[in-house]
Design a protein around this motif. Structure first.
Motif, PDB file in Angstrom:
ATOM      1  N   ASP A   1       6.676  -4.653   0.734  1.00  0.00           N
ATOM      2  CA  ASP A   1       6.408  -3.372   0.002  1.00  0.00           C
ATOM      3  C   ASP A   1       5.472  -2.480   1.070  1.00  0.00           C
ATOM      4  N   GLU A   2       4.540  -3.194   1.931  1.00  0.00           N
ATOM      5  CA  GLU A   2       3.741  -2.630   2.676  1.00  0.00           C
ATOM      6  C   GLU A   2       4.437  -1.815   3.701  1.00  0.00           C
ATOM      7  N   ILE A   3       5.499  -2.546   4.246  1.00  0.00           N
ATOM      8  CA  ILE A   3       6.391  -1.781   5.220  1.00  0.00           C
ATOM      9  C   ILE A   3       7.400  -0.855   4.565  1.00  0.00           C
TER      10      ILE A   3
ATOM     11  N   PHE B   1      -5.270   1.330  12.051  1.00  0.00           N
ATOM     12  CA  PHE B   1      -6.771   1.592  12.075  1.00  0.00           C
ATOM     13  C   PHE B   1      -7.532   0.240  12.420  1.00  0.00           C
TER      14      PHE B   1
ATOM     15  N   PHE C   1       6.629   1.244   2.258  1.00  0.00           N
ATOM     16  CA  PHE C   1       5.812   2.368   1.944  1.00  0.00           C
ATOM     17  C   PHE C   1       5.925   3.764   2.777  1.00  0.00           C
TER      18      PHE C   1
ATOM     19  N   ASP D   1      -7.873  -3.879   6.231  1.00  0.00           N
ATOM     20  CA  ASP D   1      -7.687  -4.042   4.789  1.00  0.00           C
ATOM     21  C   ASP D   1      -7.613  -2.694   4.268  1.00  0.00           C
ATOM     22  N   ALA D   2      -8.389  -1.793   4.689  1.00  0.00           N
ATOM     23  CA  ALA D   2      -8.301  -0.516   4.159  1.00  0.00           C
ATOM     24  C   ALA D   2      -6.967   0.085   4.223  1.00  0.00           C
ATOM     25  N   GLN D   3      -6.206  -0.384   5.386  1.00  0.00           N
ATOM     26  CA  GLN D   3      -5.261   0.242   5.491  1.00  0.00           C
ATOM     27  C   GLN D   3      -3.911  -0.314   4.541  1.00  0.00           C
ATOM     28  N   MET D   4      -4.024  -1.314   4.186  1.00  0.00           N
ATOM     29  CA  MET D   4      -2.863  -1.993   3.458  1.00  0.00           C
ATOM     30  C   MET D   4      -2.973  -1.359   2.069  1.00  0.00           C
ATOM     31  N   VAL D   5      -1.841  -0.922   1.674  1.00  0.00           N
ATOM     32  CA  VAL D   5      -1.608  -0.381   0.363  1.00  0.00           C
ATOM     33  C   VAL D   5      -0.746  -1.126  -0.905  1.00  0.00           C
ATOM     34  N   ALA D   6      -0.161  -2.212  -0.202  1.00  0.00           N
ATOM     35  CA  ALA D   6       0.833  -2.953  -1.218  1.00  0.00           C
ATOM     36  C   ALA D   6       0.110  -4.358  -1.273  1.00  0.00           C
ATOM     37  N   SER D   7       0.867  -5.072  -2.278  1.00  0.00           N
ATOM     38  CA  SER D   7       0.328  -6.668  -2.327  1.00  0.00           C
ATOM     39  C   SER D   7       1.207  -7.505  -1.768  1.00  0.00           C
ATOM     40  N   VAL D   8       2.527  -6.985  -1.684  1.00  0.00           N
ATOM     41  CA  VAL D   8       3.474  -7.628  -0.812  1.00  0.00           C
ATOM     42  C   VAL D   8       3.843  -7.194   0.412  1.00  0.00           C
TER      43      VAL D   8
ATOM     44  N   ASP E   1     -10.121  -0.864  10.536  1.00  0.00           N
ATOM     45  CA  ASP E   1     -10.327  -1.535   9.274  1.00  0.00           C
ATOM     46  C   ASP E   1      -8.881  -1.937   8.666  1.00  0.00           C
TER      47      ASP E   1
ATOM     48  N   SER F   1       4.272  -2.250  10.089  1.00  0.00           N
ATOM     49  CA  SER F   1       4.457  -1.150   9.175  1.00  0.00           C
ATOM     50  C   SER F   1       4.658  -0.066   9.922  1.00  0.00           C
TER      51      SER F   1
END
Ligand SMILES: Nc1ncnc2c1ncn2[C@@H]1O[C@H](COP(=O)(O)OP(=O)(O)OP(=O)(O)O)[C@@H](O)[C@H]1O
Ligand SMILES: [Mg+2]
Lengths: 253, 292
Positions: free
Chosen positions: B115-117, B101, B119, B105-112, B103, B167
């Motif tokens: 983990d983002e990949i 997308f 998810f 930042d809005a798409q990121m779910v993880a802090s590392v 945006d 991701s």
């Protein structure tokens, strides 16, 4: 403000605890702090909190948190002392305001409780990776992923929104609004109108976040989906037992 | 082992949009009007247009966000890999179409980063013994192996964009839709993203649809170009054919690459008869011929 509620990577005993334990422990401490009536017990818990922070290898961060909380605590302390007028009078201020032993006692207890409850929660955030917390809540605590994700996202979004607020404030500063005022009230008055744009941008962000997450298969997730397993072992059991013992002690004292 | 979860049905169009009109509930005019386009399986399509032209809305139509999440007046039909987006649940469409997308930042779910990949891989139930390989492969493809354990808050905008792409690449979808993924990237990293997408497109036959403002990049990598103007599909076709309408594009406020403007000028003066060049080699040939 920005760097206070973030995860700090590490590999200490505390970091290695099961995320469920890490969130349960502050809650147990919280209960204990509400049950007890002894100031020395609250002081003991405070020492314990700081000890945990040092054990987690983040003494600097712990003290920074403490300093931040201390400011708020001082403010509340003064307010309570000035408002509670019952009890034995220790001193009389101008305008007939009394400082009483009861007021002082209630204020000190309240402030200690506040710090005792907030500090472990903030420390928990510093030593827990949010994805692990969500996975552990789902796997060990059988919480539906929806709720686990909501909890961890709320925590994760705090620094994002702080960043947004910072940006809005910088934009206002560029237009000549002076936020660097010393007066707390004045600063608050300048900041409140900014909450509306912050709220709008946050709601938009959350809406697109929800869509993005849904398109990455969020609703297909099951209890066994997580790749990295977190274990629940003797250390966790010990930590939780210790928390329960504290609750027992708090009932006695 | 097939590369993607769902291979395309033989002879299917990846995307078939027919007489599609959409107006957001809160909008006063339709964001898209009377769109007709088909995208073949394995194609590489660039979407370009001014701000508010409806580029993002068009990507929403292709990945099921419309009508799945945004309410509005919906006319016509959109089929993704043979599935009607009105009748199919968004997460099912999502297993065919990966989305990056606008945006980030809005798409990121993880802090590392790792983990983002993980998810998406975890959610779509990729077998656990396959996951490690997918993560390393996606990170390597995007050139960010060294960021694996990094905290997402500490990454630059460009690095985050690469993480977002990685991701989705890890999911190996049949088609990837990207909304201005190079918005915050420097020229070199933008080129890297396009080269990566081009590789995936060539090696695995993954269909790529990308919204992009930098027309030179689109011309160099995309095979087809869609030009949007105020919700209308002004041009859609092979890059070369679309660029042949240089004057009309300029009047829509879209600046064609300089080599194309040059071609325009040369052919108007009758000095050159060939088609518009889309890369430097062709430009050189054109210049040489025109000078003779
Ligand atoms: N969620 C929404 N609700 C209401 N109207 C919207 C929404 N999203 C977009 N629009 C409107 O639809 C039109 C097309 O918007 P869209 O986001 O598709 O444009 P875009 O080409 O992607 O622009 P940009 O280059 O700025 O990203 C615009 O007029 C916009 O205001
Ligand atoms: Mg857009």
């Amino acid at each position: 403000m920005k760097s206070l509620l973030v995860y700090i990577p590490g590999d200490t005993v505390i970091h290695r605890l099961n995320p469920c334990t890490k969130i349960l422990l502050p809650l147990l401490l919280c209960i204990a702090c509400f049950l007890t009536d002894a100031w020395w017990f609250l002081l003991g818990v405070l020492v314990l909190d700081i000890g945990i922070g040092f054990l987690a290898g983040i003494p600097g961060h712990t003290l920074k948190l403490l300093r931040g909380l201390g400011k708020l605590a001082l403010f509340l302390l003064v307010m309570q002392v000035l408002f509670i007028q019952s009890g034995r009078v220790l001193a009389t201020l101008p305008l007939g305001i009394l400082i009483t032993d009861h007021g002082l006692q209630v204020a000190v207890m309240g402030v200690l409780r506040l710090i005792d409850i907030t500090l472990p929660l903030a420390l928990m955030i510093a030593v827990t990776q949010m994805s692990d917390l969500a996975n552990a809540l789902v796997y060990h605590a059988h919480m539906p992923y929806k709720y686990a994700f909501a909890i961890t996202s709320a925590i994760r979004f705090i620094p994002v929104f702080t960043g947004d607020m910072q940006m809005i404030m910088e934009a206002q500063t560029a237009r000549g609004v002076a936020f660097d005022t010393k007066s707390f009230w004045k600063k608050l008055r300048l900041m409140i109108p900014l909450c509306v744009p912050l709220l709008i941008s946050s709601v938009k962000k959350i809406e697109s976040a929800a869509i993005a997450v849904e398109l990455r298969g969020f609703s297909l997730r099951t209890r066994r989906s997580a790749y990295r397993r977190t274990s629940f072992d003797g250390r966790d059991l010990t930590a939780i037992l210790a928390g329960l013992v504290l609750i027992a002690l708090s009932v006695v004292f | 082992m097939p590369w993607c979860i769902f291979p395309a049905d033989k002879g299917q169009h990846m995307i078939r949009i027919s007489d599609f009109t959409f107006q957001y509930d809160s909008g006063r005019t339709p964001a898209l009007q009377n769109i007709n386009m088909t995208i073949a399986d394995g194609d590489f399509v660039g979407i370009i247009g001014n701000s508010g032209a409806g580029k993002s809305t068009l990507t929403y139509a292709m990945n099921g966000v419309i009508p799945g999440f945004y309410r509005g007046d919906y006319y016509g039909s959109v089929e993704v890999n043979g599935m009607d987006t009105v009748e199919t649940r968004p997460e099912i469409i999502a297993s065919h179409v990966g989305s990056v997308f606008q945006d980030i930042d809005a798409q990121m779910v993880a802090s590392v980063v790792e983990d983002e990949i993980l998810f998406g891989l975890e959610n779509f139930g990729i077998p656990h013994d396959e996951i490690e390989g997918r993560v390393t492969e996606a990170l390597a493809a995007c050139g960010i192996e060294d960021l694996r354990m990094r905290h997402i808050d500490t990454l630059s905008g460009g690095q985050r964009q690469k993480v977002a792409v990685a991701s989705i690449v890890a999911l190996r979808p049949r088609m990837i839709v990207l909304d201005e993924p190079t918005g915050e990237l420097d020229p070199q990293s933008s080129e890297q993203i396009f080269a990566l997408l081009s590789d995936i497109n060539r090696v695995y036959g993954t269909t790529i649809v990308i919204v992009e403002q930098k027309i030179a990049l689109l011309c160099a990598y995309a095979r087809k170009l869609a030009v949007l103007d105020h919700g209308h599909l002004a041009f859609f076709g092979p890059v070369r054919e679309v660029l042949a309408n240089g004057r009309a594009m300029e009047s829509l406020g879209i600046h064609v690459p300089r080599i194309v403007s040059l071609h325009q000028a040369l052919s108007e003066r009758g000095w050159y008869q060939g088609t518009a060049p889309v890369n430097m080699d062709e430009a050189e040939r054109m210049a040489r011929e025109a000078m003779q």
